[in-house]
Design a protein around this motif. Sequence first.
Motif, mmCIF file in Angstrom:
data_model
loop_
_atom_site.group_PDB
_atom_site.id
_atom_site.type_symbol
_atom_site.label_atom_id
_atom_site.label_comp_id
_atom_site.label_asym_id
_atom_site.label_seq_id
_atom_site.Cartn_x
_atom_site.Cartn_y
_atom_site.Cartn_z
ATOM 1 N N THR A 265 57.793 33.524 43.976
ATOM 2 C CA THR A 265 56.357 33.735 44.166
ATOM 3 C C THR A 265 55.887 34.788 43.177
ATOM 4 O O THR A 265 56.689 35.578 42.668
ATOM 5 N N ALA A 266 54.583 34.801 42.889
ATOM 6 C CA ALA A 266 54.039 35.754 41.918
ATOM 7 C C ALA A 266 52.614 36.122 42.312
ATOM 8 O O ALA A 266 51.931 35.370 43.022
ATOM 9 N N TRP A 267 52.177 37.282 41.818
ATOM 10 C CA TRP A 267 50.841 37.824 42.119
ATOM 11 C C TRP A 267 50.338 38.519 40.871
ATOM 12 O O TRP A 267 51.029 39.373 40.312
ATOM 13 N N GLN A 268 49.156 38.117 40.378
ATOM 14 C CA GLN A 268 48.615 38.674 39.144
ATOM 15 C C GLN A 268 47.168 39.099 39.363
ATOM 16 O O GLN A 268 46.327 38.272 39.714
ATOM 17 N N THR A 269 46.877 40.374 39.137
ATOM 18 C CA THR A 269 45.509 40.869 39.288
ATOM 19 C C THR A 269 44.747 40.695 37.984
ATOM 20 O O THR A 269 45.330 40.709 36.899
ATOM 21 N N PRO A 270 43.422 40.503 38.032
ATOM 22 C CA PRO A 270 42.644 40.364 36.799
ATOM 23 C C PRO A 270 42.605 41.675 36.028
ATOM 24 O O PRO A 270 42.609 42.760 36.604
ATOM 25 N N SER A 271 42.532 41.548 34.705
ATOM 26 C CA SER A 271 42.464 42.732 33.858
ATOM 27 C C SER A 271 41.046 43.289 33.854
ATOM 28 O O SER A 271 40.090 42.630 34.275
ATOM 29 N N LEU A 272 40.914 44.510 33.358
ATOM 30 C CA LEU A 272 39.588 45.110 33.242
ATOM 31 C C LEU A 272 38.718 44.289 32.301
ATOM 32 O O LEU A 272 37.517 44.118 32.541
ATOM 33 N N TYR A 273 39.284 43.774 31.217
ATOM 34 C CA TYR A 273 38.517 42.948 30.279
ATOM 35 C C TYR A 273 37.993 41.696 30.975
ATOM 36 O O TYR A 273 36.832 41.308 30.799
ATOM 37 N N GLU A 274 38.853 41.043 31.753
ATOM 38 C CA GLU A 274 38.445 39.807 32.424
ATOM 39 C C GLU A 274 37.335 40.051 33.438
ATOM 40 O O GLU A 274 36.529 39.157 33.715
ATOM 41 N N ARG A 275 37.252 41.253 33.948
ATOM 42 C CA ARG A 275 36.223 41.536 34.963
ATOM 43 C C ARG A 275 34.945 42.126 34.366
ATOM 44 O O ARG A 275 33.857 41.849 34.856
ATOM 45 N N TYR A 276 35.065 42.915 33.288
ATOM 46 C CA TYR A 276 33.912 43.715 32.882
ATOM 47 C C TYR A 276 33.420 43.482 31.459
ATOM 48 O O TYR A 276 32.468 44.140 31.033
ATOM 49 N N ASP A 277 34.030 42.607 30.688
ATOM 50 C CA ASP A 277 33.505 42.358 29.352
ATOM 51 C C ASP A 277 32.048 41.897 29.448
ATOM 52 O O ASP A 277 31.697 41.072 30.296
ATOM 53 N N PRO A 278 31.141 42.421 28.590
ATOM 54 C CA PRO A 278 29.709 42.114 28.736
ATOM 55 C C PRO A 278 29.355 40.656 28.491
ATOM 56 O O PRO A 278 28.322 40.185 28.970
ATOM 57 N N CYS A 279 30.176 39.932 27.746
ATOM 58 C CA CYS A 279 29.878 38.518 27.495
ATOM 59 C C CYS A 279 30.662 37.585 28.418
ATOM 60 O O CYS A 279 30.148 36.559 28.847
ATOM 61 N N TYR A 280 31.905 37.923 28.697
ATOM 62 C CA TYR A 280 32.772 36.971 29.388
ATOM 63 C C TYR A 280 33.229 37.451 30.764
ATOM 64 O O TYR A 280 33.854 36.692 31.506
ATOM 65 N N GLY A 281 32.979 38.710 31.099
ATOM 66 C CA GLY A 281 33.536 39.267 32.324
ATOM 67 C C GLY A 281 32.993 38.614 33.586
ATOM 68 O O GLY A 281 31.829 38.230 33.673
ATOM 69 N N ALA A 282 33.877 38.498 34.594
ATOM 70 C CA ALA A 282 33.513 37.985 35.922
ATOM 71 C C ALA A 282 33.963 39.022 36.945
ATOM 72 O O ALA A 282 35.122 39.023 37.376
ATOM 73 N N PRO A 283 33.075 39.939 37.355
ATOM 74 C CA PRO A 283 33.498 41.063 38.203
ATOM 75 C C PRO A 283 34.003 40.656 39.573
ATOM 76 O O PRO A 283 34.702 41.432 40.227
ATOM 77 N N ASP A 284 33.688 39.441 40.036
ATOM 78 C CA ASP A 284 34.114 39.016 41.370
ATOM 79 C C ASP A 284 35.466 38.316 41.364
ATOM 80 O O ASP A 284 35.871 37.756 42.398
#
Length: 336
Positions: A265-284
């Motif tokens: 099994t594995a668990w991966q949290t989103p990176s700061l870039y994936e959540r907060y980049d101004p063009c591509y980020g998805a904070p949720d």
Amino acid sequence: ERLIERFGQVAAWTREAGVEYGSYNTTRLHGSLNGVQGPVDFRLSAAGTISDGYSDFNENRGGKREDPFWSWTVGGSLGLEVTDDLRFDVTGRYLREELNYDSNTGERSWNRDESERFVRASATLEMLDDTLVQTLGIADSFTTRQYWGEGTKGDTYDGGKMRIDHVATWAASEMVSVEAGWDVTREYMEQHTPGFAPATPHMNADLWRGGGFVTLGVTPLDGLDLSASGRVDTHEQFGTEFTYRLGAAYTVEQTGTTLRGSYATAWQTPSLYERYDPCYGAPDLEPESSRGWDVGVDQRVWEDRIVASATYFETSTQDEIDWAWSPPTNPLCSGG
């Protein structure tokens, strides 16, 4: 005196250098130097590349210019055998590059100037007649980027990670081995993007995460290897998760055949870039989790000169984090 008696004064040196040339008028130079002098060993390397480049919006789409690129990097490592049981290592790398680029939907005059640095120091100690080996390390990496060109206003990105880790491996007996460790990481990023995100031109974010693991390896019979691993990860925003892996392998020496399989099994949290980049980020974004299994066979022939392998595997992922195109959040972004 004991170190001189052990290592003597013999030095060993190796040198390497090369040049490459290829498409898009690309030239690359590289070289390295390795050496051993008594208890000290080291490696130095350097490389540089320059190219006329190519455009994502190429001439078949109406593009009229290429996008040049250059980069250079230097790196090195230094090791010191203090005693028979204690060793120190330091590794470092620095990269600098500049590239011009377009979107795949049109010719843009975008430019990115980027630098990256990485350094890691570690100490390794052998104990209990070398059956217990422990390594403690600390690493730091930092990346900075500056953007110029159409729609930008000198936008910048700065981000990095600092990590401390410890791993201990114990050969308890000929049948049992144990490995355990822990790590703590601080990740941070800062963006100044008045060009791409004028409504939120400044962003700062950081997080802490850590974890620990234990792995048990057992060889109850000749040719049969069993392993079990468990890990607990803690994230300051997403809580705690337990993951594990079970594995087995059986080797028939007479035929050179190994049968193997595992479940994990594995668990991966989103990176700061994936959540907060101004063009591509998805904070949720939520962490993704997965579970999978595999079975396989390895066949060795011609006194192990050739190994043929076949594996079947299946993986199931929930809340998968992946790239998907979507309409741009503002006209200055290319979407996604």
